[in-house]
Design an enzyme around this catalytic site. Structure first.
Site, mmCIF file in Angstrom:
data_model
loop_
_atom_site.group_PDB
_atom_site.id
_atom_site.type_symbol
_atom_site.label_atom_id
_atom_site.label_comp_id
_atom_site.label_asym_id
_atom_site.label_seq_id
_atom_site.Cartn_x
_atom_site.Cartn_y
_atom_site.Cartn_z
ATOM 1 N N SER A 293 0.802 -1.052 -0.276
ATOM 2 C CA SER A 293 0.004 0.016 0.136
ATOM 3 C C SER A 293 0.866 1.328 -0.091
ATOM 4 O O SER A 293 1.667 1.423 -0.910
ATOM 5 C CB SER A 293 -1.032 -0.006 1.184
ATOM 6 O OG SER A 293 -2.075 0.747 1.082
ATOM 7 N N HIS B 103 -8.179 -4.882 -0.973
ATOM 8 C CA HIS B 103 -7.109 -4.011 -0.502
ATOM 9 C C HIS B 103 -6.550 -4.860 0.862
ATOM 10 O O HIS B 103 -7.676 -4.724 1.636
ATOM 11 C CB HIS B 103 -7.267 -2.643 -0.199
ATOM 12 C CG HIS B 103 -6.054 -1.829 -0.006
ATOM 13 N ND1 HIS B 103 -4.986 -1.448 -1.132
ATOM 14 C CD2 HIS B 103 -5.544 -1.509 1.267
ATOM 15 C CE1 HIS B 103 -4.044 -0.897 -0.409
ATOM 16 N NE2 HIS B 103 -4.278 -0.824 0.821
ATOM 17 N N ASP C 44 -10.237 -3.415 -5.261
ATOM 18 C CA ASP C 44 -9.322 -2.302 -4.711
ATOM 19 C C ASP C 44 -9.133 -1.286 -5.308
ATOM 20 O O ASP C 44 -9.056 -0.967 -6.587
ATOM 21 C CB ASP C 44 -8.022 -3.100 -4.580
ATOM 22 C CG ASP C 44 -7.019 -2.140 -3.930
ATOM 23 O OD1 ASP C 44 -7.104 -1.084 -3.401
ATOM 24 O OD2 ASP C 44 -5.635 -2.524 -3.530
#
EC number: 3.1.1.3
Length: 399
Positions: free
Chosen positions: A189, A373, A343
């Site tokens: 991320s 995600h 995501d």
């Protein structure tokens, strides 16, 4: 008694309605995702309520709630774990206990959390680092960095870069028994963003002679130019990471000024004079056909120059690695990119895969259907466990 049963029934129905989240049919273990989302949703509501009352900043409250995941450095029969600092940046080091005559691999890992949340001591990051160190017989450096809203870009980038440069010093590598020809960088991320950014920066640093062998980017956030990608349209309200929350993470990375978030949500934050940079994030030419799904590309509406002047980081390649031109990408190492179907950041990763391939970089892309995600972070799910094993296996074969 009848009234009590009725009250309990009503409460049960309300609780079930609060927990229930309609999810796509191909999502495994939906009840686990719903329970996880309930925790995240409740934390978010409480943090937002505290912010509205003026009690605490939203991200500071979220940090408080998530800090329960912290795990002390605990060695076991396989791995020695300790906390230390690399040039004043806190890191957690994992070293296999088994003696070896050969030099070990080295992996530098950067945690996610939208540049605002997260820590290398969170249980899942600790567990993933242990697995990686054990199965690869590798020294794993899991770094921290200062977080927003107290600190803004480029502090996070600079902290990570400082720690990585310290680790890449030949004397430091020798002290940990790390092979300078077998070092990789990885992150998830926001950590994937930082990993991509520092990997690019290393190519321009004359002081660093050691080259990375691989980079592994796990559902990375790679651009803040366009929040109208197909992945943002399709997954704006799905669990774990909504469009609104991701945009807030991006805006907090640069400033606590909420006007930037407002401009980002309307996709009107990039000034006309920077419009030439949109070619680097134009999904109509960079996404594979199967991910376009009939979406029509909208020419971005340009915003005021004042925001870009106040917060120049929004135009900086160190914040948005997708803005790097092809000549800068060509020197990057073998790359592994993980993207997830549901995501908002999916298309960031997909566009980077295309751009790297067009620049001649070897790329392995692992797209995980039916996943949200944060999948690798949620190792208690089957899809998360599988993804973690695929990630570690790839490192084992290529690092």
């Amino acid at each position: 008694m009848g009234k009590k049963y009725f009250v309990f029934l009503i409460l049960g129905v309300l609780l079930a309605a609060y927990i229930y989240e309609p999810l796509p049919d191909n999502v495994e273990e939906q009840w686990k995702i719903m329970l996880l989302n309930t925790f995240l949703k409740t934390s978010s509501y409480l943090a937002l309520f505290a912010e509205i009352l003026g009690l605490n900043h939203f991200m500071e409250s979220m940090t408080l709630f998530s800090s329960i995941q912290g795990f002390p450095p605990t060695s076991d029969e396989n791995i020695t774990v300790r906390d230390t600092t690399f040039n004043d940046i806190p890191v957690r080091i994992y070293v296999p206990q088994q003696k070896t005559k050969s030099l070990r691999r080295g992996l530098f890992y950067i945690h996610g959390g939208g540049w605002c949340l997260g820590s290398n001591d969170y249980y899942t990051y600790d567990l993933l680092s242990r697995w990686t160190a054990d199965r690869l017989d590798a020294v794993v450096i899991s770094t921290n960095y200062r977080l927003a809203p107290k600190y803004h870009f480029p502090v996070q980038f600079e902290d990570v870069y400082t720690a990585l440069k310290w680790f890449l010093d030949p004397q430091i590598l020798e002290s940990y028994g790390v092979d300078p020809g077998r070092i990789g960088i990885s992150g998830d991320s926001a950590g994937g963003n930082l990993a991509a950014a520092v990997a690019q920066q290393l190519l321009e640093d004359p002081d660093i002679k050691i080259k990375l062998k691989v980079q592994s980017l796990i559902y990375p956030a790679l651009q803040n130019f366009d929040f109208d990608l197909p992945s943002y349209r399709e997954n704006a309200h799905y669990p774990v990471l909504s469009k609104s929350l991701m945009v807030r993470f991006w805006s907090e990375y640069f400033t606590t000024d909420r006007s930037l978030k407002k401009a980002m949500l309307s996709n009107q934050h990039i000034p006309l004079e920077s419009s030439h940079l949109f070619k680097f994030v134009n999904w109509s030419s960079l996404l594979p056909e199967k991910f376009k799904k009939g979406h029509i590309y909208k020419t971005p509406t340009h915003g005021s120059s004042e925001l870009a002047k106040k917060y120049p980081g929004i135009l900086d390649v160190k914040a948005s690695p997708l803005l790097a031109d092809d000549s800068k990408l060509r020197g990057l190492p073998l790359t592994y990119v993980i993207t997830c179907q549901y995501d908002v950041l999916r298309d960031d990763g997909l566009m980077y895969v295309t751009r790297l391939q067009n620049s001649g970089v070897r790329v392995i892309h692992n797209h995980i259907e039916g996943a949200f995600h944060g999948t690798l972070y949620f190792l208690f799910t089957k899809v998360g466990y599988r993804a973690a094993n695929q990630y570690i296996n790839w490192l084992h074969e290529n690092l």
